[in-house]
Enzyme design. Structure first.
Site, PDB file in Angstrom:
ATOM      1  N   THR A  66     -14.579  -3.449  -8.309  1.00 49.79           N
ATOM      2  CA  THR A  66     -14.827  -3.604  -6.867  1.00 49.79           C
ATOM      3  C   THR A  66     -16.319  -3.775  -6.614  1.00 49.79           C
ATOM      4  OG1 THR A  66     -12.880  -2.269  -6.366  1.00 49.79           O
ATOM      5  CG2 THR A  66     -14.458  -2.581  -4.584  1.00 49.79           C
ATOM      6  N   SER A 121      -7.479  -6.086 -11.318  1.00 50.53           N
ATOM      7  CA  SER A 121      -6.120  -5.526 -11.436  1.00 50.53           C
ATOM      8  C   SER A 121      -5.148  -6.618 -11.885  1.00 50.53           C
ATOM      9  CB  SER A 121      -5.647  -4.968 -10.091  1.00 50.53           C
ATOM     10  OG  SER A 121      -6.083  -3.645  -9.930  1.00 50.53           O
ATOM     11  N   ASN A 149     -16.336   5.882  -5.967  1.00 47.75           N
ATOM     12  CA  ASN A 149     -16.336   4.942  -7.087  1.00 47.75           C
ATOM     13  C   ASN A 149     -17.098   3.658  -6.737  1.00 47.75           C
ATOM     14  OD1 ASN A 149     -15.457   4.011  -9.728  1.00 47.75           O
ATOM     15  ND2 ASN A 149     -14.092   2.643  -8.620  1.00 47.75           N
ATOM     16  N   LYS A 182       0.860  -1.186   0.000  1.00 42.96           N
ATOM     17  CA  LYS A 182       0.000   0.000   0.000  1.00 42.96           C
ATOM     18  C   LYS A 182       0.889   1.225   0.000  1.00 42.96           C
ATOM     19  CE  LYS A 182      -4.446   0.695  -0.101  1.00 42.96           C
ATOM     20  NZ  LYS A 182      -5.425  -0.123  -0.796  1.00 42.96           N
TER      21      LYS A 182
END
Length: 422
Positions: A196, A355, A227, A112
């Site tokens: 997602t 991803s 989003n 991250k």
């Protein structure tokens, strides 16, 4: 860590992540040696870098990139721009990414990144300079086979394009696979933007069937209208659910006969918030969590559902689109109440799964259509849900503990088989 620290502003996501890890490690009877390896990040990079602002002044920003574990593959994880970024938050999110990748069975470890800044107060030119300089600073540890960043809070495909371009300039040729979540024109993937929210829908379908709750007509509340939240609202509406409440950082709106997500999105584009939407009554973000509903989707930030409000949550099913929205104390209360919680590391893994698809497509320079991507995503999410449900039944525990145990055992196995170098 107790919930009152959340109220005093001392909420520590990393302590929460370690607490969740220890609960699963206890249940797995994991050795102290393995815990020692898995509870700490492999690398923590802190960078302080100057950026020239539009007014000619120089401002120094602080950024982080943390790699938690890379025993199952390259590190993978988003980059967030926020005044609230802390090293402990980034460490927690990197750890959750490790478990998330393991729970859906994709060959990545967790990472991250974040920069302490307020992007809402910066011009596009300032954001570009900040991004390119930050990318240069972390370029010593990122790469298509070592650590692959992606968008997160307040970052988007344009930010990924700048990082990809900066990294490629250093290397002397284009390397699309260094980041995911890029625009389609430079190697992005179909379906990435909705991934997602689509993953959240797939696991909600599976979970609703598992607990015997029909989704048709189910009342859905969504905390967070970025989003993931806004796309989830649209998808659940199409599924035949009634989206009764949504909120953003300014506040929320409620209509028990259902909101029209497309109209709310249009309103938010015009007013920069959902607050004041005409066909609804105003509610606070806190009240939204306690609205009578069947499905609650926390899609905001960490630590929203705590020991202070968990007993007032009325949803039968909580599906975590955000990372770390429920504290361990709240988990215990919800489990006793019989509320089913689908944890973040399973519920929102659609993003990292697509991803992964994007990265695979970039590596082989061969791209798939959106139908193929959606089909592959549904297969992976369903398989992961079934494996977690089986684990929950076997160990008589909640889904979070089951998902953590499944993920941790997979990472521990890879760690053990690889051994310790030298």
């Amino acid at each position: 860590m107790h919930d009152d620290v959340r109220k005093s502003g001392a909420f520590n996501p990393y302590e929460m992540a370690v607490q969740q890890f220890e609960l699963a490690a206890d249940k797995l009877s994991l050795s102290e040696d393995m815990r020692e390896i898995l509870r700490k990040p492999k690398r923590e990079l802190c960078v302080n870098f100057p950026v020239r602002l539009d007014n000619g002044r120089i401002k120094t920003f602080t950024g982080y990139r943390v790699q938690h574990n890379v025993n199952r593959g390259p590190a993978k994880g988003g980059i967030r721009y926020s005044p609230e970024v802390t090293l402990d938050e980034v460490k927690a999110l990197a750890m959750w990414m490790t478990w998330k990748c393991a729970v859906v069975g994709i060959p990545y470890g967790g990472a991250k990144g974040g920069v302490i800044c307020n992007p809402k107060e910066m011009t596009p030119a300032e954001l570009e300079r900040l991004t390119r300089r930050y990318a240069t600073e972390i370029s010593i540890i990122i790469g298509p086979h070592s650590d692959i960043p992606a968008p997160d809070v307040n970052t988007n495909p344009q930010v990924m394009a700048w990082i990809m371009d900066t990294y490629s300039m250093h290397e002397g040729f284009s390397i699309p696979a260094v980041v995911t979540g890029k625009p389609l024109s430079i190697g992005g993937s179909e379906g990435r933007n909705e991934a997602t929210a689509t993953g959240v829908l797939f696991v909600t379908r599976r979970a609703a069937r598992y607990i015997g709750m029909p989704l048709q007509g189910a009342r859905v509340c969504i905390q967070g209208f970025g989003n993931a939240g806004s796309i989830a609202a649209r998808l659940f509406h199409h599924e035949g659910c009634k989206v009764v409440a949504v909120c953003d950082s300014q506040g929320g709106i409620y209509n028990e006969s259902g909101l029209d997500p497309a109209a709310v999105v249009r309103y938010k584009q015009e007013h920069s918030t959902v607050v004041g939407f005409p066909q609804a009554q105003p509610i606070s973000e806190q009240e939204l969590l306690e609205v009578p509903c069947d499905v609650l989707i926390p899609a905001a930030t960490e630590g929203s559902i705590t020991a202070h409000n968990a007993d007032r949550v009325q949803a039968r099913l909580i599906v975590e689109a955000a990372n770390g929205p429920t504290t361990p104390e709240a988990d215990a209360i919800l489990y006793q109440k019989g509320t089913t919680v689908i944890p973040d590391i399973l519920a929102n893994a659609g993003g990292v799964t697509v991803s992964y698809f994007e990265w695979v497509q970039d590596i082989q320079s061969f791209f798939w259509g959106v139908e193929e991507i959606t089909h592959k995503l549904e297969m992976i999410m369903n398989r992961a849900f079934d494996a977690v449900a089986l684990q929950a039944e076997r160990y008589h525990c909640d889904f979070r503990l089951a998902a953590s145990m499944l993920a941790i055992s997979r990472v521990a196995e890879a760690t053990k088989i690889r051994g310790i170098y030298p």
